[in-house]
Structure formats: structure tokens, C-alpha cells
Motif scaffolding. Structure first.
Motif, PDB file in Angstrom:
ATOM      1  N   UNK A 116      16.803  68.763   8.140  1.00 35.41           N
ATOM      2  CA  UNK A 116      17.793  69.816   8.277  1.00 35.41           C
ATOM      3  C   UNK A 116      17.942  70.570   6.960  1.00 35.41           C
ATOM      4  N   UNK A 117      18.675  71.662   7.002  1.00 31.67           N
ATOM      5  CA  UNK A 117      18.802  72.534   5.837  1.00 31.67           C
ATOM      6  C   UNK A 117      19.564  71.864   4.705  1.00 31.67           C
ATOM      7  N   UNK A 118      20.573  71.069   5.027  1.00 30.35           N
ATOM      8  CA  UNK A 118      21.390  70.444   3.981  1.00 30.35           C
ATOM      9  C   UNK A 118      20.568  69.432   3.191  1.00 30.35           C
ATOM     10  N   UNK A 119      19.823  68.577   3.895  1.00 28.42           N
ATOM     11  CA  UNK A 119      18.997  67.578   3.210  1.00 28.42           C
ATOM     12  C   UNK A 119      17.914  68.246   2.385  1.00 28.42           C
ATOM     13  N   UNK A 120      17.302  69.287   2.918  1.00 29.93           N
ATOM     14  CA  UNK A 120      16.257  69.983   2.170  1.00 29.93           C
ATOM     15  C   UNK A 120      16.823  70.637   0.910  1.00 29.93           C
ATOM     16  N   UNK A 121      18.005  71.209   1.004  1.00 33.69           N
ATOM     17  CA  UNK A 121      18.621  71.832  -0.180  1.00 33.69           C
ATOM     18  C   UNK A 121      18.925  70.790  -1.252  1.00 33.69           C
ATOM     19  N   UNK A 122      19.379  69.599  -0.861  1.00 26.90           N
ATOM     20  CA  UNK A 122      19.635  68.548  -1.847  1.00 26.90           C
ATOM     21  C   UNK A 122      18.352  68.128  -2.562  1.00 26.90           C
ATOM     22  N   UNK A 150      15.663  69.078  17.300  1.00 33.24           N
ATOM     23  CA  UNK A 150      16.976  68.474  17.084  1.00 33.24           C
ATOM     24  C   UNK A 150      18.073  69.501  17.337  1.00 33.24           C
ATOM     25  N   UNK A 151      19.298  69.011  17.341  1.00 28.59           N
ATOM     26  CA  UNK A 151      20.433  69.910  17.550  1.00 28.59           C
ATOM     27  C   UNK A 151      20.625  70.864  16.377  1.00 28.59           C
ATOM     28  N   UNK A 152      20.252  70.449  15.168  1.00 29.41           N
ATOM     29  CA  UNK A 152      20.367  71.297  13.990  1.00 29.41           C
ATOM     30  C   UNK A 152      19.036  71.993  13.716  1.00 29.41           C
ATOM     31  N   UNK A 153      19.117  73.177  13.153  1.00 30.55           N
ATOM     32  CA  UNK A 153      17.918  73.949  12.845  1.00 30.55           C
ATOM     33  C   UNK A 153      17.186  73.308  11.676  1.00 30.55           C
ATOM     34  N   UNK A 154      15.884  73.157  11.803  1.00 34.24           N
ATOM     35  CA  UNK A 154      15.086  72.572  10.728  1.00 34.24           C
ATOM     36  C   UNK A 154      14.880  73.588   9.606  1.00 34.24           C
ATOM     37  N   UNK A 155      14.642  73.064   8.430  1.00 35.36           N
ATOM     38  CA  UNK A 155      14.293  73.925   7.303  1.00 35.36           C
ATOM     39  C   UNK A 155      12.941  74.573   7.566  1.00 35.36           C
ATOM     40  N   UNK A 156      12.841  75.864   7.346  1.00 35.75           N
ATOM     41  CA  UNK A 156      11.625  76.606   7.646  1.00 35.75           C
ATOM     42  C   UNK A 156      11.642  77.282   8.986  1.00 35.75           C
TER      43      UNK A 156
END
Length: 607
Positions: free
Chosen positions: A241-247, A118-124
Motif C-alpha cells: 500500500x501507499x503508506x508502507x511504501x512511503x515509509x 486488495x481493498x487499498x490501492x497499491x503503490x504504482x
């Protein structure tokens, strides 16, 4: 038949590529046994951030254990890893090598593609670039004796090339990706650390006949209805993405099982629709398309002969027909080919005729030849082209090479031609008075294509300039053909309404002498500095008599010094004072005094 997908994850892919490249450079370009390779040690890849300067783009496992993390300023890594191998981050080379592996991995499956990004970096993940391959292996493992044995073959194939892999076989792309990346996460990190310190990717390999003990190969049953195998995976396996994983972490949700226990109706409003899509892809095996390396299904043509042929002319005529069709398809798509791969399927002559006393007797061919033998012809181009005559001319040069043998033992039974890399055709409005360079641009491109086919793609290279204070590290050689060019860099002042007083981004930190300056660089720079024997020095301890080229020669004039110092991230810190020497024999040389080695070195010659 149930669809089956294999995911091949290459953990820490930029570090693995840099390690293999370093071992090949140390061995002079020859392939080396991965078990006999020297320890790699810490590796740091940095990139230039417009606001923060040089930052860490990637750190291998050895550097991470010492406290180095991505996005850390490079200046803070010196005390942590003073002996680290520091290189500039080159995502284009990572993608180039990964695509080459994917093209070669088509021997296991006709549908091979890179992992979806994806355009955004994945978590991990710390880098927005692919680090794995996806294969559609529906019906293929039965030819190898089962899925476990097929996975062992694939893993051994990558191991022979010096790469560590983590494999998974499942019903969908999401399931295979999640298992490959997070089923053996902890053991992969430990094995990578051992590999970097000992130089052996797999010191202990279990018996491949025992599928239950085969490491790093996860196989999800095709008819499995229990989702417990995926429920234990962390939520990062959903490619979020990082934002969803942080939530989700703030809510105490760590695993897929905990997430699936929540009401589905409340998830889209808080986390978006993508979360449910990725969850269904992992748990229920929702279908997801594998983007093959081929730009379009129309850019692949195949022909199977009714009877095998030993004539080279038949193969050449078939390739000509294929290129005629492909060039027409490229013209409709307004694209040009950058890479063309032609696979000629071969089979050993089933009947060999031998003359005995004027009679011919029939004998069976040897059974030691592996099945599925093929001769692969590949051409790379400097700029996109759909000119059928030019493509056929380059392919004929491959057919005439000694490596392509057909007629005696091996006969052709089929030909497959495909465009593995294409790019849009670029058109430029001609000016009123075109220069000679513009007029002959196509001729130069065809000359580069011809040389690449005759000499090899890795032998026709062009320099790429880097911002480095050390003269021997200011350039690198890259192949001129087979690259998808993206255009020039965009400067910051183009984005602003008013240009800043000083554009620090576009300015080079290295201000070298101009071509007309007395301190201009020599026309001939040595690949590596060589010791210079100074026979006599003056009162300032500067060279008065040097041994160049073979006899002692007095120094007529001397100009300098020019101080050059490098940072620790370029390796061992260099402190040099460069001088331009004019000798009595008429030669001009460029030498320097090394403060670390306490010696003089010759680095260039002025012609």
C-alpha cells in the motif's frame, strides 16, 4: 512437476480499452488493424468527487507527459490538454471487457483469473481495479515448443485484438506479477507513448524464433535458487500500500534487495505482517491461489464421450444433464447464473465415406484443421436464475443457430458446461396490491434473455443517463444481460444524523425542463444534429421560413432561447441557443443556433 504461473499485464488498461472502443466506433464496429489505427492522442477519464467536484481518475501516457496526473481537478487540465478526449470513468465496462478477455484466454489454460486486488490501492497504481490476468500454465508450454514460444503465442493473441501486454512466467503469483509489472516498466511507458502518437502498438517486432530478443516476456527459471533477478525490482513490485511504501522510501529503501538485507524480526513490528508475506511470495516463491473466473469448482461439469458422436441430440441431452446438476448446485448456494458457457469439443471425422461405383472407400481427413477445435455456446441473463428449464431453453436456441454445425465434418467428442458469472438471488417481500410491472417482472426478464440469445447480447441494450449539458451526450447504451448489479447509490444524508439543509451531492447540476413545462425535451432526439436550412429570417435574425422537411415552410410561432454550454472536458466547447418552432404544416421541431459554427441545426422533433 513444478507449478508455473503466467501474469499478463495490460498497462494503462482503462486507456487501452477506451482507445480500442474509439477505433471500433470510428470504423463502424468493424475490427481494425492495430498497425493502421489512427493516433489516439491524450485521453482523460474523470469521476465525480463529492467534495472536490470532477477529478481525473485516469490519464494515458500522452496526457501524463503534458503534466496531467490522477486526482487532479479536471478544471486544471484544460490548458495542459485542450484537445484531449475526455470521458467519464466507467469501471464496470473496464471489468466487463477484461472478464471477456479472460474467458476467451481459456484457450491457453483452463485456470484463468484476474489479478488479485486488495481493498487499498497499491503503490504504482492509480485505480483500484484489476489490469491483468493470471494463468496456471503448469505443463502447457511444452505443447507449444517451450515457455518462450508459448509467451509469443499469447502476446500475439492479444496483439491481434489491439492490446499491449507485458508477460512474465514464474513459479508463483507474486513472482510473475512483479516481473510482468516492473521488469519492463520504463520501456512499457515509452512504447505506450509511441503507440498513442503513431497508432501502432508494435512497429518493430523481433523474430519470435529468437527467444532471447523477445520483448516484454520475462521468464524466471523453474529451478532458479539465486534471487538476484528479483532483488533488482523496486519495492512496489511487492504489491504494498501507499503508506508502507512511503515509509520505506523515507528510510532510503528502494529495491527488494535492500529490503531483504534488513533483519526480518524487526519488519513486522514497523510495517506489519503483510510485508513479510509479500516478500516471501516474491523471493522464495510462496504459493498463492489463483482465483479462477468460476464462482465455485462445483459450477463446472465435463463429460468426454467414449466415441465421438455426430448427433446433435446427444449433445443436447448432455447439456440438459449438466444444467440439471448445475441448477441444483446453484440452489444450494442460493445463487443464480448470469452467464453460462458451454464448450463442445470437436474433432474432424477421421473416416470420410465416399461412394464410388457403389463401393465405399476409406480416405484420410485433411490435416489442415487446427487441433483443439471447439464450438463455444454462451448465454447471458438479465437477472440471476437457477431455473433449469429456462437455461436449457436458451441453450437450445444457441444449438439451433447456423453457427453450430455438427454431423458432417465435425463430430462432438466432449462437452463442458460452466457458470462463469453468478450472483445471489434477490427476494422481495410482496405488497398487498402488486402492480402489473411486479407481477410480470420474471416474464420481462425471460423476454430479454430470449432476445439477447437470438439477436446477440450487444443488440439488446438499455440507456444509462449521464449528467451532461449536451443533449446528445446525456445517455449511453449498455447490454441488459450479463451484468452483476450492486444496487443503488447511497446518499450522504443517510450517513448523517441530521440531514443537511441542502444535499448538493444528490442534486443534478443540470436542471432540465419538467415533462409538463413548455421547454420539455422532444420525444424524438436525433442521434447527431443535422444542418437546418433557414430560407428567411425576421428582424431579430430568427428563423421565419425553414426548409422542412423538403419544402420551404413558414414559422408560425417560436419560443426560446434556452442557452446550453458545455465545458472543455466534454470536447470542443459548445455554445447553443435552443428554440422550439411551430411550422405552418403542423410540425414542431427543436433546433438551435451554434455560436461556433454560425449555423442552424435541427436536433429533435416533437411527435
Amino acid at each position: 512437476m513444478q507449478k508455473r504461473v503466467m501474469c499478463i499485464w495490460l498497462p494503462n488498461w482503462p486507456g487501452q480499452r477506451a482507445s480500442v472502443a474509439k477505433s471500433q466506433a470510428d470504423s463502424g464496429g468493424e475490427p481494425t488493424d492495430s498497425n493502421a489505427r489512427a493516433p489516439v492522442g491524450p485521453i482523460l477519464l474523470f469521476r465525480r468527487d463529492p467534495r472536490r467536484g470532477n477529478v481525473v481518475a485516469f490519464a494515458n501516457q500522452t496526457a501524463r507527459r503534458r503534466g496531467v496526473l490522477p486526482h487532479m481537478p479536471l478544471s486544471q487540465c484544460g490548458p495542459l490538454c485542450p484537445e484531449a478526449l475526455v470521458q467519464e470513468y466507467q469501471p464496470q465496462q473496464d471489468l466487463e471487457v477484461l472478464v471477456t478477455l479472460a474467458e476467451a484466454a481459456q484457450c491457453f489454460s483452463p485456470i484463468v483469473g484476474l489479478e488479485p486486488i486488495d481493498s487499498e490501492v497499491w503503490a504504482g497504481r492509480s485505480l483500484p481495479e484489476p489490469q491483468g490476468l493470471m494463468l496456471d500454465i503448469t505443463g502447457i508450454p511444452d505443447l507449444f515448443g517451450g515457455e518462450s514460444r508459448f509467451g509469443s503465442w499469447v502476446r500475439q493473441w492479444f496483439r491481434d485484438r489491439g492490446f499491449l501486454t507485458s508477460l512474465a512466467i514464474a513459479n508463483s503469483v507474486g513472482q510473475a506479477w512483479g516481473l510482468a509489472n516492473y521488469m519492463f516498466r520504463k520501456s512499457v511507458q515509452d512504447r505506450l507513448l509511441d503507440w498513442e502518437n503513431r497508432g501502432s502498438p508494435l512497429a518493430t517486432v523481433p523474430d519470435e524464433s529468437d527467444a532471447a530478443h523477445e520483448p516484454w516476456i520475462a521468464i524466471a527459471p523453474a529451478e532458479e535458487t539465486d534471487t538476484g533477478m528479483f532483488a533488482r525490482l523496486p519495492i512496489e513490485s511487492l504489491r504494498l500500500d501507499l503508506v508502507t511504501t512511503a515509509k520505506l522510501h523515507r528510510l532510503g529503501i528502494r529495491t527488494v534487495g535492500q529490503l531483504s538485507a534488513l533483519p526480518r524480526t524487526a519488519l513486522p513490528s514497523r510495517f506489519g505482517d503483510r510485508l513479510l508475506q509479500r516478500l516471501d511470495s516474491l523471493l522464495s516463491g510462496a504459493s498463492e491461489t489463483i482465483r479462477s473466473l468460476h464462482p465455485s469448482p462445483d459450477l463446472c461439469v465435463e463429460r468426454i464421450y467414449e466415441y465421438s458422436t455426430p448427433h446433435r441430440g446427444d449433445v443436447e441431452a448432455t447439456i440438459g444433464e449438466h444444467l440439471l446438476h448445475l441448477s441444483g448446485q446453484l440452489k444450494l448456494l442460493d445463487q443464480g447464473a448470469l452467464r453460462v458457457v458451454c464448450r463442445v469439443a470437436l474433432e474432424r471425422n477421421a473416416i470420410e465415406l465416399q461412394g464410388v461405383d457403389g463401393d465405399k472407400q476409406r480416405c484420410e481427413s485433411s490435416t489442415s484443421t487446427p487441433a483443439g477445435t471447439a464450438s463455444v455456446l454462451q448465454i447471458s441473463l438479465y437477472q440471476p436464475s437457477y431455473d433449469r428449464e429456462h437455461l436449457l431453453w436458451l441453450m437450445q436456441m444457441q444449438l439451433d443457430s447456423p453457427a453450430f454445425q455438427i454431423g458432417d465434418v465435425y463430430w462432438a467428442k466432449g462437452v463442458t458446461t460452466q457458470i462463469t458469472m453468478a450472483a445471489p438471488m434477490t427476494w422481495k417481500q410482496p405488497s398487498l396490491f402488486d402492480s402489473d410491472t411486479v407481477k410480470h417482472r420474471d416474464a420481462i426478464a425471460k423476454l430479454v434473455d430470449q432476445l439477447s440469445v437470438r439477436l446477440g447480447r450487444e443488440q439488446v441494450v438499455a440507456p444509462v443517463v449521464f449528467s451532461n449539458p449536451a443533449p446528445e451526450w446525456t445517455y449511453a447504451w449498455v447490454p441488459m444481460t450479463g451484468w452483476r448489479r450492486t444496487g443503488e447509490e447511497q446518499e450522504t444524508k443517510r450517513k448523517l444524523r441530521r440531514a443537511p439543509r441542502r444535499d448538493y451531492q444528490s442534486e443534478s447540476p443540470i436542471a432540465g425542463p419538467s415533462p409538463h413545462h413548455v421547454w420539455r425535451r422532444p420525444s424524438r432526439l436525433l442521434g447527431s444534429p443535422t444542418p437546418l436550412q433557414v430560407t428567411e429570417c425576421d428582424e431579430k435574425q430568427l428563423p421565419a421560413i425553414v426548409r422542412y422537411p423538403m419544402a420551404n415552410t413558414p414559422v408560425r410561432s417560436l419560443q426560446g432561447p434556452e442557452r446550453i454550454e458545455t465545458g472543455w472536458w466534454y470536447g470542443a466547447m459548445q455554445q447553443r441557443d435552443y428554440y422550439r418552432l411551430q411550422l405552418e404544416n403542423g410540425a414542431w421541431i427543436w433546433c438551435y443556433w451554434d455560436y461556433r459554427q454560425k449555423a442552424w441545426y435541427l436536433h429533435g422533433i416533437f411527435d
